[in-house]
Design a protein around this motif. Structure first.
Motif, PDB file in Angstrom:
ATOM      1  N   GLY A   1      17.621  18.457 -15.029  1.00 54.59           N
ATOM      2  CA  GLY A   1      17.139  17.576 -14.733  1.00 54.59           C
ATOM      3  C   GLY A   1      16.545  16.543 -14.710  1.00 54.59           C
ATOM      4  N   VAL A   2      16.318  17.242 -13.507  1.00 53.35           N
ATOM      5  CA  VAL A   2      15.426  16.116 -12.209  1.00 53.35           C
ATOM      6  C   VAL A   2      14.637  15.602 -12.665  1.00 53.35           C
ATOM      7  N   PRO A   3      13.322  15.709 -13.310  1.00 50.37           N
ATOM      8  CA  PRO A   3      11.803  15.268 -13.763  1.00 50.37           C
ATOM      9  C   PRO A   3      13.013  14.014 -14.812  1.00 50.37           C
ATOM     10  N   ASP A   4      13.116  14.204 -15.337  1.00 52.22           N
ATOM     11  CA  ASP A   4      14.048  13.223 -16.231  1.00 52.22           C
ATOM     12  C   ASP A   4      14.739  11.911 -15.956  1.00 52.22           C
ATOM     13  N   GLN A   5      15.420  12.246 -14.941  1.00 54.30           N
ATOM     14  CA  GLN A   5      15.974  11.568 -13.631  1.00 54.30           C
ATOM     15  C   GLN A   5      14.802  10.368 -13.028  1.00 54.30           C
ATOM     16  N   ILE A   6      13.951  11.283 -13.049  1.00 58.35           N
ATOM     17  CA  ILE A   6      12.865  10.271 -11.708  1.00 58.35           C
ATOM     18  C   ILE A   6      12.088   9.089 -12.412  1.00 58.35           C
ATOM     19  N   PHE A   7      11.984  10.662 -14.034  1.00 50.20           N
ATOM     20  CA  PHE A   7      11.554   8.811 -14.791  1.00 50.20           C
ATOM     21  C   PHE A   7      11.878   7.746 -14.964  1.00 50.20           C
ATOM     22  N   GLY A   8      14.064   8.091 -15.080  1.00 46.93           N
ATOM     23  CA  GLY A   8      14.370   6.602 -16.278  1.00 46.93           C
ATOM     24  C   GLY A   8      14.124   6.396 -14.555  1.00 46.93           C
ATOM     25  N   GLU A   9      14.245   6.928 -13.403  1.00 52.38           N
ATOM     26  CA  GLU A   9      13.912   5.519 -12.378  1.00 52.38           C
ATOM     27  C   GLU A   9      13.179   4.821 -11.899  1.00 52.38           C
ATOM     28  N   TYR A  10      11.746   6.110 -12.270  1.00 50.62           N
ATOM     29  CA  TYR A  10      10.931   4.708 -11.920  1.00 50.62           C
ATOM     30  C   TYR A  10      10.393   3.915 -13.739  1.00 50.62           C
ATOM     31  N   LEU A  11      10.917   4.125 -14.579  1.00 49.86           N
ATOM     32  CA  LEU A  11      11.084   3.554 -15.581  1.00 49.86           C
ATOM     33  C   LEU A  11      12.150   1.880 -15.544  1.00 49.86           C
ATOM     34  N   LYS A  12      12.995   2.467 -15.148  1.00 46.49           N
ATOM     35  CA  LYS A  12      13.847   1.236 -14.248  1.00 46.49           C
ATOM     36  C   LYS A  12      13.162  -0.237 -12.878  1.00 46.49           C
ATOM     37  N   SER A  13      12.311   0.842 -12.304  1.00 44.92           N
ATOM     38  CA  SER A  13      11.668   0.036 -11.552  1.00 44.92           C
ATOM     39  C   SER A  13      10.841  -0.757 -11.775  1.00 44.92           C
ATOM     40  N   LYS A  14      10.113  -0.580 -13.120  1.00 39.68           N
ATOM     41  CA  LYS A  14       9.411  -1.639 -14.360  1.00 39.68           C
ATOM     42  C   LYS A  14       9.686  -1.895 -15.319  1.00 39.68           C
ATOM     43  N   ASN A  15      11.618  -2.577 -14.518  1.00 39.39           N
ATOM     44  CA  ASN A  15      12.102  -3.170 -15.765  1.00 39.39           C
ATOM     45  C   ASN A  15      12.464  -2.337 -16.802  1.00 39.39           C
TER      46      ASN A  15
ATOM     47  N   GLU B   1       0.493  -1.429   0.163  1.00 38.64           N
ATOM     48  CA  GLU B   1       0.068  -0.070   0.209  1.00 38.64           C
ATOM     49  C   GLU B   1       0.657   1.176   0.094  1.00 38.64           C
ATOM     50  N   LYS B   2       2.266   1.288  -0.688  1.00 41.08           N
ATOM     51  CA  LYS B   2       3.093   2.097  -0.555  1.00 41.08           C
ATOM     52  C   LYS B   2       2.843   2.552  -2.061  1.00 41.08           C
ATOM     53  N   TRP B   3       2.894   4.474  -1.933  1.00 35.42           N
ATOM     54  CA  TRP B   3       2.910   5.066  -3.071  1.00 35.42           C
ATOM     55  C   TRP B   3       4.066   5.501  -3.857  1.00 35.42           C
ATOM     56  N   THR B   4       4.298   5.252  -4.885  1.00 35.71           N
ATOM     57  CA  THR B   4       5.522   5.926  -5.457  1.00 35.71           C
ATOM     58  C   THR B   4       5.348   6.322  -6.737  1.00 35.71           C
ATOM     59  N   GLY B   5       6.053   6.363  -7.464  1.00 33.21           N
ATOM     60  CA  GLY B   5       5.940   7.244  -9.247  1.00 33.21           C
ATOM     61  C   GLY B   5       6.118   8.708  -9.303  1.00 33.21           C
ATOM     62  N   VAL B   6       5.912   9.055  -9.871  1.00 29.40           N
ATOM     63  CA  VAL B   6       6.822  10.553 -10.675  1.00 29.40           C
ATOM     64  C   VAL B   6       6.997  11.443  -9.681  1.00 29.40           C
ATOM     65  N   GLY B   7       5.284  11.539  -9.761  1.00 31.36           N
ATOM     66  CA  GLY B   7       4.661  13.253  -8.999  1.00 31.36           C
ATOM     67  C   GLY B   7       4.909  12.633  -7.100  1.00 31.36           C
ATOM     68  N   VAL B   8       5.254  11.383  -6.971  1.00 34.65           N
ATOM     69  CA  VAL B   8       5.166  11.163  -5.473  1.00 34.65           C
ATOM     70  C   VAL B   8       7.074  11.430  -5.175  1.00 34.65           C
ATOM     71  N   ALA B   9       7.807  10.728  -5.982  1.00 35.40           N
ATOM     72  CA  ALA B   9       9.149  11.142  -5.801  1.00 35.40           C
ATOM     73  C   ALA B   9       8.842  12.883  -6.463  1.00 35.40           C
ATOM     74  N   MET B  10       8.625  13.852  -6.931  1.00 30.41           N
ATOM     75  CA  MET B  10       8.783  14.948  -6.659  1.00 30.41           C
ATOM     76  C   MET B  10       8.178  15.603  -5.702  1.00 30.41           C
ATOM     77  N   GLY B  11       7.520  14.960  -5.199  1.00 32.08           N
ATOM     78  CA  GLY B  11       6.982  14.958  -3.565  1.00 32.08           C
ATOM     79  C   GLY B  11       8.030  15.736  -2.640  1.00 32.08           C
ATOM     80  N   GLU B  12       8.179  14.251  -2.873  1.00 33.06           N
ATOM     81  CA  GLU B  12       9.816  13.751  -1.111  1.00 33.06           C
ATOM     82  C   GLU B  12      10.415  14.812  -1.749  1.00 33.06           C
ATOM     83  N   ARG B  13      10.712  15.676  -3.189  1.00 36.94           N
ATOM     84  CA  ARG B  13      11.787  16.583  -3.048  1.00 36.94           C
ATOM     85  C   ARG B  13      11.371  17.893  -2.305  1.00 36.94           C
ATOM     86  N   LEU B  14      10.189  18.386  -2.892  1.00 39.36           N
ATOM     87  CA  LEU B  14      10.056  19.702  -2.110  1.00 39.36           C
ATOM     88  C   LEU B  14       9.240  19.218  -0.399  1.00 39.36           C
TER      89      LEU B  14
END
Length: 278
Positions: free
Chosen positions: A249-263, A59-72
């Motif tokens: 370039g942080v949005p790209d970095q986060i998006f790339g990391e999320y894609l890797k998490s999905k193999n 029940e943990k939330w992840t994703g680009v929006g969550v990662a951006m929120g964690e940064r802020l």
């Protein structure tokens, strides 16, 4: 000291008035002040990959929006608090002070009447196309050919755009994104048009075809919604953060990391920084 009944009633009234003034003061505090005081940044989350994803086991939330929120949240010395909502209810949730931010909310003119948006965009996405692995398509003109079957989601902005753009190809409309992708897998359509990050995630499940950005590429800025308030401190702070993160370039970095998490190998996949699109 003795109190008369009248004196006691007056004192009680003063106490009630004093207590009732506390919530009013808190309500008048700016969003930025509230976040710093509570040390919590509340963001709206809803099931929508790659922006928000809830693991059914943890029940943990992840994703680009969550990662951006964690940064802020980290920059504010606060803890990120995901609050479940829907795209349809996000504006009302902001107005009711149930959440502080809703990421990946496009700043439409209608929404601007009800809520506020930072000046700097969060990142960009574009109309993408899922095509066959061996496809040589490079432009929208290559897709708009007699005999080509395009799949889109009914009633979306993409449906409107494709309808206006296509003159020769056949348009097939589906009730949701998954149905359009299923039609591609069954070879009932040759191309599926969606915003490219959503297509990439769909591809991760399908493992068929490839995602491209046909030319001309028209970047669409997305943002984050926040409450309208007379004190612009939170809006200005969020805007400054978005500008800084986008430039780095942080949005790209986060998006790339999320894609890797999905193999998914992010190499060659268009990211969220338009200047890097080829």
């Amino acid at each position: 000291m003795k109190f008369s009944r009248r004196s006691f009633a007056a004192l009680a009234a003063l106490m009630v008035a004093g207590l009732s003034a506390v919530p009013a003061f808190a309500q008048d505090a700016s969003t930025l002040d509230q976040i710093k005081a509570k040390k919590q940044l509340r963001i709206g989350v809803t099931s929508a990959e790659p922006w928000f994803f809830k693991d059914p086991m943890t029940e943990k939330w992840t994703g680009v929006g969550v990662a951006m929120g964690e940064r802020l949240a980290a920059d504010l010395g606060a803890t990120l608090v995901p609050v479940e909502t829907t795209w349809a209810n996000a504006v009302a949730a902001l107005q009711a002070n149930q959440i502080d931010l809703m990421f990946v909310l496009d700043p439409t003119e209608e929404r601007k009447k009800a809520i506020d948006f930072p000046e700097a965009p969060l990142f960009y996405y574009a109309m993408g196309a899922l095509v066959a692995e061996d496809s040589t398509v490079k432009a929208w003109a290559d897709i708009d050919k007699p005999g080509t079957r395009i799949g889109v989601t009914l009633g979306t902005s993409l449906d409107k755009n494709v309808t206006a753009m296509v003159k020769s190809a056949e348009i097939n409309r589906f009730s949701n994104n998954d149905e359009a992708i299923a039609a591609f897998a069954a070879k009932r359509v040759d191309v599926v048009v969606q915003f490219h990050p959503a297509l990439v995630v769909q591809y991760s499940r399908l493992k068929l075809g490839k995602v491209i950005l046909p030319e001309p590429v028209n970047p669409v800025p997305t943002s984050a919604g926040l409450r309208k308030e007379s004190n612009p401190s939170f809006r200005n702070w969020v805007s400054d953060q978005f500008a800084k993160l986008y430039k780095a370039g942080v949005p790209d970095q986060i998006f790339g990391e999320y894609l890797k998490s999905k193999n998914i190998d992010p190499t060659g996949i268009p990211g969220l920084v338009k200047e890097a699109w080829k």
